[in-house]
Design an enzyme around this catalytic site. Structure first.
Site, PDB file in Angstrom:
ATOM      1  CB  CYS A  48      50.213  27.123  35.013  1.00  0.00           C
ATOM      2  SG  CYS A  48      48.672  25.837  35.243  1.00  0.00           S
ATOM      3  CG  HIS A  49      43.761  28.649  32.279  1.00  0.00           C
ATOM      4  ND1 HIS A  49      43.717  29.301  31.385  1.00  0.00           N
ATOM      5  CD2 HIS A  49      42.564  28.288  32.983  1.00  0.00           C
ATOM      6  CE1 HIS A  49      42.456  29.521  30.509  1.00  0.00           C
ATOM      7  NE2 HIS A  49      41.763  29.087  31.926  1.00  0.00           N
ATOM      8  CB  THR A  50      46.036  25.813  37.610  1.00  0.00           C
ATOM      9  OG1 THR A  50      45.727  24.812  36.907  1.00  0.00           O
ATOM     10  CG2 THR A  50      45.865  25.590  39.336  1.00  0.00           C
ATOM     11  CG  HIS A  70      51.417  26.173  40.313  1.00  0.00           C
ATOM     12  ND1 HIS A  70      50.631  27.120  39.743  1.00  0.00           N
ATOM     13  CD2 HIS A  70      51.256  25.011  39.362  1.00  0.00           C
ATOM     14  CE1 HIS A  70      50.092  26.593  38.695  1.00  0.00           C
ATOM     15  NE2 HIS A  70      50.134  26.023  38.143  1.00  0.00           N
ATOM     16  CD  GLU A  71      54.082  26.075  34.039  1.00  0.00           C
ATOM     17  OE1 GLU A  71      52.906  24.956  34.085  1.00  0.00           O
ATOM     18  OE2 GLU A  71      54.135  26.834  33.074  1.00  0.00           O
ATOM     19  CB  CYS A 100      56.632  13.025  52.661  1.00  0.00           C
ATOM     20  SG  CYS A 100      55.630  11.702  53.005  1.00  0.00           S
ATOM     21  CB  CYS A 103      52.681   9.678  53.878  1.00  0.00           C
ATOM     22  SG  CYS A 103      52.061  10.300  51.937  1.00  0.00           S
ATOM     23  CB  CYS A 106      54.762   8.292  49.606  1.00  0.00           C
ATOM     24  SG  CYS A 106      54.754  10.006  49.045  1.00  0.00           S
ATOM     25  CB  CYS A 114      52.620  13.526  48.405  1.00  0.00           C
ATOM     26  SG  CYS A 114      53.177  13.635  50.571  1.00  0.00           S
ATOM     27  NE  ARG A 118      45.850  19.591  47.704  1.00  0.00           N
ATOM     28  CZ  ARG A 118      44.885  20.711  47.811  1.00  0.00           C
ATOM     29  NH1 ARG A 118      45.558  21.221  49.382  1.00  0.00           N
ATOM     30  NH2 ARG A 118      44.364  21.142  47.211  1.00  0.00           N
ATOM     31  CB  CYS A 177      52.571  23.132  36.333  1.00  0.00           C
ATOM     32  SG  CYS A 177      51.125  22.760  36.257  1.00  0.00           S
ATOM     33  NE  ARG A 373      52.571  26.630  31.338  1.00  0.00           N
ATOM     34  CZ  ARG A 373      51.032  26.101  31.499  1.00  0.00           C
ATOM     35  NH1 ARG A 373      49.966  26.576  30.554  1.00  0.00           N
ATOM     36  NH2 ARG A 373      50.242  25.346  32.793  1.00  0.00           N
TER      37      ARG A 373
HETATM   38  N1  LIG Z   1      45.636  18.458  36.490  1.00  0.00           N
HETATM   39  C1  LIG Z   1      46.888  18.763  36.536  1.00  0.00           C
HETATM   40  O1  LIG Z   1      47.067  18.359  37.189  1.00  0.00           O
HETATM   41  C2  LIG Z   1      46.341  20.552  35.847  1.00  0.00           C
HETATM   42  C3  LIG Z   1      45.443  20.724  35.395  1.00  0.00           C
HETATM   43  N2  LIG Z   1      45.296  21.907  34.800  1.00  0.00           N
HETATM   44  C4  LIG Z   1      44.668  22.292  33.856  1.00  0.00           C
HETATM   45  O2  LIG Z   1      44.716  21.831  32.658  1.00  0.00           O
HETATM   46  C5  LIG Z   1      43.418  23.465  32.290  1.00  0.00           C
HETATM   47  C6  LIG Z   1      44.386  23.447  30.926  1.00  0.00           C
HETATM   48  O3  LIG Z   1      45.492  23.943  30.851  1.00  0.00           O
HETATM   49  P1  LIG Z   1      45.975  25.124  29.815  1.00  0.00           P
HETATM   50  O4  LIG Z   1      45.962  23.958  28.802  1.00  0.00           O
HETATM   51  O5  LIG Z   1      47.049  25.676  31.322  1.00  0.00           O
HETATM   52  O6  LIG Z   1      45.140  26.280  29.128  1.00  0.00           O
HETATM   53  P2  LIG Z   1      44.965  26.986  28.374  1.00  0.00           P
HETATM   54  O7  LIG Z   1      43.396  27.903  28.366  1.00  0.00           O
HETATM   55  O8  LIG Z   1      45.704  27.200  27.455  1.00  0.00           O
HETATM   56  O9  LIG Z   1      44.078  26.288  26.338  1.00  0.00           O
HETATM   57  C7  LIG Z   1      42.586  25.559  27.216  1.00  0.00           C
HETATM   58  C8  LIG Z   1      42.066  25.207  24.798  1.00  0.00           C
HETATM   59  O10 LIG Z   1      41.013  24.376  25.317  1.00  0.00           O
HETATM   60  C9  LIG Z   1      40.554  25.480  23.936  1.00  0.00           C
HETATM   61  N3  LIG Z   1      39.549  25.096  24.497  1.00  0.00           N
HETATM   62  C10 LIG Z   1      37.984  26.200  25.211  1.00  0.00           C
HETATM   63  N4  LIG Z   1      36.760  26.048  25.071  1.00  0.00           N
HETATM   64  C11 LIG Z   1      36.470  25.273  24.089  1.00  0.00           C
HETATM   65  C12 LIG Z   1      35.727  23.884  23.800  1.00  0.00           C
HETATM   66  N5  LIG Z   1      34.447  24.186  24.492  1.00  0.00           N
HETATM   67  N6  LIG Z   1      36.275  23.152  23.343  1.00  0.00           N
HETATM   68  C13 LIG Z   1      37.372  22.869  23.197  1.00  0.00           C
HETATM   69  N7  LIG Z   1      38.431  23.629  23.236  1.00  0.00           N
HETATM   70  C14 LIG Z   1      38.620  24.813  24.046  1.00  0.00           C
HETATM   71  C15 LIG Z   1      41.354  27.012  24.834  1.00  0.00           C
HETATM   72  O11 LIG Z   1      40.386  27.877  23.134  1.00  0.00           O
HETATM   73  P3  LIG Z   1      40.765  29.398  23.709  1.00  0.00           P
HETATM   74  O12 LIG Z   1      42.505  29.128  23.169  1.00  0.00           O
HETATM   75  O13 LIG Z   1      39.796  30.306  22.469  1.00  0.00           O
HETATM   76  O14 LIG Z   1      40.522  29.663  24.957  1.00  0.00           O
HETATM   77  C16 LIG Z   1      42.206  26.430  25.360  1.00  0.00           C
HETATM   78  O15 LIG Z   1      43.058  26.580  23.679  1.00  0.00           O
HETATM   79  C17 LIG Z   1      43.473  24.110  32.737  1.00  0.00           C
HETATM   80  O16 LIG Z   1      41.952  23.668  33.346  1.00  0.00           O
HETATM   81  C18 LIG Z   1      44.255  24.266  33.869  1.00  0.00           C
HETATM   82  O17 LIG Z   1      44.171  24.622  35.525  1.00  0.00           O
HETATM   83  C19 LIG Z   1      46.438  22.088  34.769  1.00  0.00           C
HETATM   84  C20 LIG Z   1      47.682  21.615  34.516  1.00  0.00           C
HETATM   85  C21 LIG Z   1      48.122  20.543  35.439  1.00  0.00           C
HETATM   86  N1  LIG Z   2      41.952  23.906  44.458  1.00  0.00           N
HETATM   87  C1  LIG Z   2      41.406  23.196  43.855  1.00  0.00           C
HETATM   88  C2  LIG Z   2      41.960  22.300  42.961  1.00  0.00           C
HETATM   89  C3  LIG Z   2      42.739  22.553  41.642  1.00  0.00           C
HETATM   90  C4  LIG Z   2      43.610  21.538  41.479  1.00  0.00           C
HETATM   91  O1  LIG Z   2      42.851  20.159  41.092  1.00  0.00           O
HETATM   92  N2  LIG Z   2      44.337  21.064  40.853  1.00  0.00           N
HETATM   93  C5  LIG Z   2      45.130  20.678  40.832  1.00  0.00           C
HETATM   94  C6  LIG Z   2      46.776  20.767  40.037  1.00  0.00           C
HETATM   95  S1  LIG Z   2      46.352  21.973  39.173  1.00  0.00           S
HETATM   96  C7  LIG Z   2      47.974  22.293  37.932  1.00  0.00           C
HETATM   97  O2  LIG Z   2      48.333  24.046  37.492  1.00  0.00           O
HETATM   98  C8  LIG Z   2      46.192  19.319  41.340  1.00  0.00           C
HETATM   99  O3  LIG Z   2      47.187  18.881  41.449  1.00  0.00           O
HETATM  100  N3  LIG Z   2      44.828  19.048  42.143  1.00  0.00           N
HETATM  101  C9  LIG Z   2      45.083  18.034  43.601  1.00  0.00           C
HETATM  102  C10 LIG Z   2      45.313  18.642  44.944  1.00  0.00           C
HETATM  103  O4  LIG Z   2      45.630  18.214  45.584  1.00  0.00           O
HETATM  104  O5  LIG Z   2      45.081  19.355  45.119  1.00  0.00           O
HETATM  105  C11 LIG Z   2      39.802  23.393  43.358  1.00  0.00           C
HETATM  106  O6  LIG Z   2      39.923  23.427  44.977  1.00  0.00           O
HETATM  107  O7  LIG Z   2      39.132  22.851  42.471  1.00  0.00           O
HETATM  108 ZN   LIG Z   3      49.526  24.278  36.571  1.00  0.00          ZN
HETATM  109 ZN   LIG Z   4      53.744  11.681  51.166  1.00  0.00          ZN
END
Ligand SMILES: NC(=O)C1=CN([C@@H]2O[C@H](COP(=O)(O)OP(=O)(O)OC[C@H]3O[C@@H](n4cnc5c(N)ncnc54)[C@H](OP(=O)(O)O)[C@@H]3O)[C@@H](O)[C@H]2O)C=CC1
Ligand SMILES: N[C@@H](CCC(=O)N[C@@H](CSC=O)C(=O)NCC(=O)O)C(=O)O
Ligand SMILES: [Zn+2]
Ligand SMILES: [Zn+2]
Length: 381
Positions: A48-50, A70-71, A100, A103, A106, A114, A118, A177, A373
């Site tokens: 994942c990008h993260t 994490h995936e 859990c 908590c 939850c 949760c 964490r 994820c 992916r």
């Molecule tokens: N909140 C959560 O629980 C989670 C958050 N995330 C986060 O979500 C985000 C996306 O993840 P993922 O889909 O895997 O990432 P990717 O990098 O695969 O996708 C991001 C896309 O955005 C494009 N992009 C970059 N800059 C811009 C811009 N200025 N305007 C429009 N589009 C743009 C990228 O283009 P290009 O290919 O050219 O770079 C790419 O196509 C990440 O920050 C990740 O960490 C992920 C999982 C869970």
């Molecule tokens: N460690 C980072 C925070 C990263 C973050 O926001 N993670 C997401 C999941 S991203 C998955 O690919 C999330 O679930 N956040 C909630 C959490 O409890 O971490 C930072 O410190 O900025």
């Molecule tokens: Zn992720």
């Molecule tokens: Zn809990």
């Protein structure tokens, strides 16, 4: 009982020794699970990008040396004392958002976050403040409570869910994820049916938001991405329009353009880029009075969001979503059934496959722009 139960296991894991360094696939020792812990043989993991965000050093919580990932999807090898929710041989998905069920978080009914593990998870440790991974006697940090870039990992029992054995783990690992995050961000947001939506960023997360918005009946879905190669992907997933902001006339902001072409703005927008300027554009592209913008993307250490407070005073709502608001142990088995019934897409997102020893190439695939992916086969070196 497996014959490795209660004993340390030597296996290969991809260790990141420092921020910005490539991963090194090396032999590690994985200690047996303690009480309320589960040791899992990981068979497949997505990247994942993260993972890249933490590897690169942009994560303020990042710790090294670490086993990222994490995936994942795998099979329970052994369980510690008191574990009742999974059994040896179960097919499982590790959960970076634990559940859990007891908590304050939850029980609130208001969040999927949760509180049980964490704090130690953020320190790269198991709940007893120690690591189960060592390399030549040196402890290695866990990551997000999952560390799926190891052939064996140990997780808390609240951080794992058993799934239907009929589901291929090389696909449903993505429910750990990306797919779940995108699905939940949409289905848990009331009002998307019949509404206009814009999605910024068409990686796996953005495409999942598009697909789920289409599934729940959004009236229009505008995909926004700077990569022209994402247009066909976005349309395939259900976007009704694609806009590349770099092709707008000089000085024209994407949010102003969107407000103009949508008679005042979108009902719902989503950031799936992690870029704080894009997050602002997504908020400001929302309709006055009722538009809701959801931040999914994760921004680098030190980055902050900003907008004129007037944007909120005039009725736009800024919110965020972690793991799609999904409670993993309760909801992922149902998502797996939805996948098996053809209601939730997963196969479409897997564009690249890598053997475990090629894991760094998997990270490079992510930067190439044509990868949605990459799934790593942890059994093939
Ligand atoms: N909140 C959560 O629980 C989670 C958050 N995330 C986060 O979500 C985000 C996306 O993840 P993922 O889909 O895997 O990432 P990717 O990098 O695969 O996708 C991001 C896309 O955005 C494009 N992009 C970059 N800059 C811009 C811009 N200025 N305007 C429009 N589009 C743009 C990228 O283009 P290009 O290919 O050219 O770079 C790419 O196509 C990440 O920050 C990740 O960490 C992920 C999982 C869970
Ligand atoms: N460690 C980072 C925070 C990263 C973050 O926001 N993670 C997401 C999941 S991203 C998955 O690919 C999330 O679930 N956040 C909630 C959490 O409890 O971490 C930072 O410190 O900025
Ligand atoms: Zn992720
Ligand atoms: Zn809990």
């Amino acid at each position: 009982m497996s014959d490795t139960a209660g004993k340390p296991i030597k296996c290969k894991a991809a260790i990141c020794w420092g921020a910005g360094e490539p991963l090194k696939v090396e032999e590690v020792e994985v200690a047996p699970p303690q009480a309320h812990e589960v040791r899992i043989r990981i068979l497949y993991t997505g990247i994942c990008h993260t993972d890249e965000y933490t590897r690169s050093g942009k994560d303020p919580e990042g710790l090294f040396p670490v086993i990222l990932g994490h995936e994942g999807g795998g099979v329970v090898e052994s369980i510690g004392e008191g574990v009742t929710s999974v059994a040896v041989g179960d097919h499982v998905i590790p959960l970076y958002t634990a559940e859990c069920k007891e908590c304050k978080f939850c029980k609130s009914g208001k969040t999927n976050l949760c509180g049980k593990v964490r704090a130690t998870q953020g320190k790269g440790l198991m709940p007893d403040n120690t690591s189960r991974f060592t390399k030549d006697g040196q402890p290695i940090h866990h990551f997000m409570g999952t560390s799926t870039f190891s052939q064996y990992t140990v997780v808390a029992d609240v951080s794992v869910v058993a799934v239907d054995k009929k589901a291929p783990l090389e696909k449903v690992c993505l429910l750990g994820c990306g797919i779940t995050t995108a699905w939940g961000a949409v289905v848990k947001q009331p009002g998307i049916k019949g509404s206009s939506v814009a999605v910024f960023g068409c990686g796996a997360i953005g495409l999942g938001v598009i697909a789920t918005s289409a599934l729940v009946g959004a009236s229009s879905i505008i995909a926004v991405d700077t990569n022209p190669g994402k247009e066909s992907w976005a349309k395939k997933m259900g976007a009704t329009q694609f806009i590349n902001p770099t092709t707008l006339p000089e000085g024209k902001k994407i949010q102003d353009h969107l407000v103009e072409i949508t008679d005042g703005g979108l009902d719902f927008t989503f950031d799936a880029t992690g870029n704080v300027h894009v997050m602002r554009a997504a908020l400001e592209a929302c309709h006055k009075g009722w538009g809701v913008s959801t931040i999914i993307g994760v921004a680098a250490a030190g980055q902050e969001i900003s907008t004129r407070p007037f944007q909120l005073v005039t009725g736009r709502v800024w919110r965020g979503s972690a793991f799609g608001g999904v409670k993993g142990r309760t909801e992922i088995p149902g998502l797996v059934e939805d996948y098996l019934n053809g209601k939730v897409k997963i196969d479409e997102y897997v564009t690249h496959h890598r053997k475990f020893l090629e894991i760094n190439e998997g990270f490079n695939d992510m930067h190439a722009g044509d990868c949605i992916r990459c799934v790593v086969d942890m059994t093939v070196l």
